[in-house]
Write a protein that holds these residues in place. Structure first.
Motif, mmCIF file in Angstrom:
data_model
loop_
_atom_site.group_PDB
_atom_site.id
_atom_site.type_symbol
_atom_site.label_atom_id
_atom_site.label_comp_id
_atom_site.label_asym_id
_atom_site.label_seq_id
_atom_site.Cartn_x
_atom_site.Cartn_y
_atom_site.Cartn_z
ATOM 1 N N SER A 1 0.970 -1.231 0.028
ATOM 2 C CA SER A 1 0.188 -0.002 -0.125
ATOM 3 C C SER A 1 0.779 1.069 0.015
ATOM 4 N N ILE A 2 0.521 2.141 -0.750
ATOM 5 C CA ILE A 2 0.964 3.611 -0.555
ATOM 6 C C ILE A 2 1.030 4.099 0.834
ATOM 7 N N ARG A 3 0.160 3.791 1.580
ATOM 8 C CA ARG A 3 0.385 4.203 3.035
ATOM 9 C C ARG A 3 1.507 3.564 3.801
ATOM 10 N N ASP A 4 2.203 2.516 3.357
ATOM 11 C CA ASP A 4 3.345 2.142 3.918
ATOM 12 C C ASP A 4 4.505 2.606 3.686
ATOM 13 N N VAL A 5 4.547 3.674 2.604
ATOM 14 C CA VAL A 5 5.742 4.359 2.132
ATOM 15 C C VAL A 5 5.744 5.895 2.363
ATOM 16 N N ILE A 6 4.574 6.204 3.007
ATOM 17 C CA ILE A 6 4.277 7.678 3.322
ATOM 18 C C ILE A 6 4.352 7.578 4.784
ATOM 19 N N ALA A 7 5.316 8.519 5.331
ATOM 20 C CA ALA A 7 5.301 8.465 6.893
ATOM 21 C C ALA A 7 4.246 8.578 7.602
#
Length: 527
Positions: free
Chosen positions: A514-520
């Motif tokens: 998920s993109i949420r895993d790479v956005i702090a």
């Protein structure tokens, strides 16, 4: 943690007297630490804090002299024999992640940004008074330790403490280390504790940072100049998206968060910056899913005297350089599939991709024929065909629904319908198409590029059409930017432009679903 005498750790996550009290089943419901148990544990820690102050100890000093990180020591002393003691002094600092007291000896696992190091604290070395203060420490506290490096009889590299200092007394207990944090929602909302309890999370953001550094270096070596563009804009444009709107009180005017830096960067090319790039935040008020966040990071670059063919080569070379710099290879495993980013990447026209995956030969069909064929084969009724649809819009929709998810290996989808953007040059061999490509990997679009339109008369006409569509209700169409049009009326050289999503690149680099895993700090609903 050292296991010299096969004793179990005193606690698994919270410090003295806090065994498992601060974690719910699977590390989920009680990870937010509400309820009487949590309050009691916090009160216990506050009492320890008060006792430290009463004994003249500053639990929150201003600084601490750190000479080595955990990883540095492990690399330096990799050949140190079991049971060997050095005369080398070191000073480490970090968070206590495990603690075991054995009467006159205490073992601590201290974690810093690079890893964990064991500290060995002995009463005979520290003195009775200093050793007694250890009972005021908890797992989660941050401490500093100075002493000699040695390796235990069981082979654990350690620091034999000569002195130690409390650097930050924590008052909220950590979740249980056995269960950890399993609830993604809680992890995204509480990234600090997520990083403490899941060391792999920090590695994701380190690799992301390395990728951005590599990207900057790659562009710098090719003569690109980095220039910032406005985030707060009086006119939005450069992409098809709904903007976020706000008000600038000083001027009493409505302004927008940028959806793209494109028009500003092209104005810089007009001004004589022949190779320019920016790495910036974009804001688009649209859907949120595993590959979309309302606020995202992208790199956008423009090069005079280049076209979309040059930008394809730039893209694949840049990806290969970044993957080599960060991972040391261009072949990676992503979600169980091997992806090969070694140049050259496959090139497929959008017409050919639609033909391959649907059997509809759109290149040689009229709009009416495509509509009829679509109605016949669209058995899932995923497409909505409207009277005003053009041939190009139908092709785009067919590609989106039936082709995107089938593209696994890095592939350039080239030569899009002319209706897809007003900012790109007509294809030199087909007036129904434009010289545009989008690279796809694992069913995911990772960028966008054009042979940029630099005919000011055609550009004005197309943007006026966009503005009329906006007025008619198209929320993703953008208004006319007269400053941009004036700039290209002075003359913009033939130019290639490219935008690459940093977040999706980070997903591929770190095998993140998920993109949420790479956005702090991904955007989350309140609640």
């Amino acid at each position: 943690m050292d296991t010299e005498k096969n004793n179990q750790p005193e606690n698994k996550g919270g410090g003295q007297g806090e065994d498992n009290a601060n974690s719910g089943k699977n590390g989920q419901s009680n990870s937010s630490f509400v309820g009487n148990d949590e309050n009691a544990l916090m009160q216990e820690r506050k009492k320890k804090l008060e006792e430290m102050i009463a004994r003249g100890i500053n639990p929150y000093p201003y600084s601490y002299d750190v000479t080595h990180k955990a990883a540095e020591l492990k690399d330096k002393y990799i050949g140190l024999a079991q049971g060997a003691m050095t005369n080398d002094s070191t000073s480490i600092a970090g968070r206590i992640m495990a603690m075991r007291r054995m009467g006159k000896v205490t073992f601590l696992d201290i974690e810093d940004q690079t890893g964990r190091m064991q500290a060995y604290l002995q009463r005979s070395d520290l003195g009775d008074e200093n050793y007694s203060i250890l009972k005021l420490l908890n797992i989660g506290d941050i401490i500093g330790v100075k002493g000699k490096v040695f390796r235990t009889d069981r082979g654990e590299l350690s620091v034999k403490a000569e002195q130690y200092a409390s650097l930050c007394k924590s008052i909220r207990p950590l979740p249980d280390q056995y269960y950890g944090l399993k609830d993604p929602e809680f992890r995204y909302r509480n990234r600090s504790i997520d990083m403490i309890m899941n060391p792999g999370v920090s590695e994701v953001f380190k690799k992301r940072s390395q990728a951005i550094q590599s990207m900057r270096s790659f562009l710098d070596r090719r003569g690109f100049i980095e220039i910032e563009t406005p985030v707060l804009q009086p006119i939005y444009g450069g992409a098809s998206a709904r903007p976020f709107t706000t008000k600038l009180n000083a001027f009493n005017m409505e302004v927008y968060l940028g959806i793209s830096p494109e028009l500003y960067l092209k104005r810089l090319v007009v001004g004589g910056i022949e190779r320019v790039f920016t790495i910036c935040k974009n804001f688009r008020n649209e859907g949120v899913d595993k590959t979309h966040n309302p606020e995202f990071t992208m790199m956008e670059c423009y090069a005079a005297y280049m076209d979309y063919n040059d930008m394809m080569e730039l893209t694949e070379q840049m990806y290969a350089r970044i993957f080599n710099d960060v991972l040391g290879k261009t072949k990676v495993n992503y979600q169980g599939t091997e992806l090969d980013f070694t140049p050259p990447w496959k090139r497929v026209t959008m017409y050919d991709s639609v033909s391959e995956h649907t059997g509809i030969d759109v290149a040689n069909m009229t709009k009416e024929q495509i509509k009829a064929e679509t109605e016949r084969m669209d058995y899932n009724k995923q497409m909505t065909v409207a009277e005003e649809d053009t041939k190009g819009s139908l092709v785009e929709e067919l590609f989106k629904i039936y082709c995107e998810k089938q593209i696994i290996q890095p592939t350039f989808i080239t030569d899009h319908p002319k209706e897809s953007t007003p900012l790109c040059k007509i294809h030199r061999d087909n007036p129904d198409l434009i010289e545009r490509f989008e690279p796809f990997v694992f069913g995911m679009e990772i960028g966008n590029a054009y042979s940029e339109l630099n005919n000011p008369i055609v550009q004005r006409r197309l943007l006026e059409e966009q503005d009329r569509a906006r007025i008619a209700g198209n929320e993703e169409a953008h208004p006319i930017d007269e400053a941009f049009l004036m700039a290209i009326e002075y003359g913009m050289p033939p130019t290639g432009g490219l935008g690459l999503g940093i977040d999706r690149m980070a997903m591929l680099l770190t095998d993140s679903r998920s993109i949420r895993d790479v956005i702090a700090f991904p955007f989350m609903k309140l609640g």
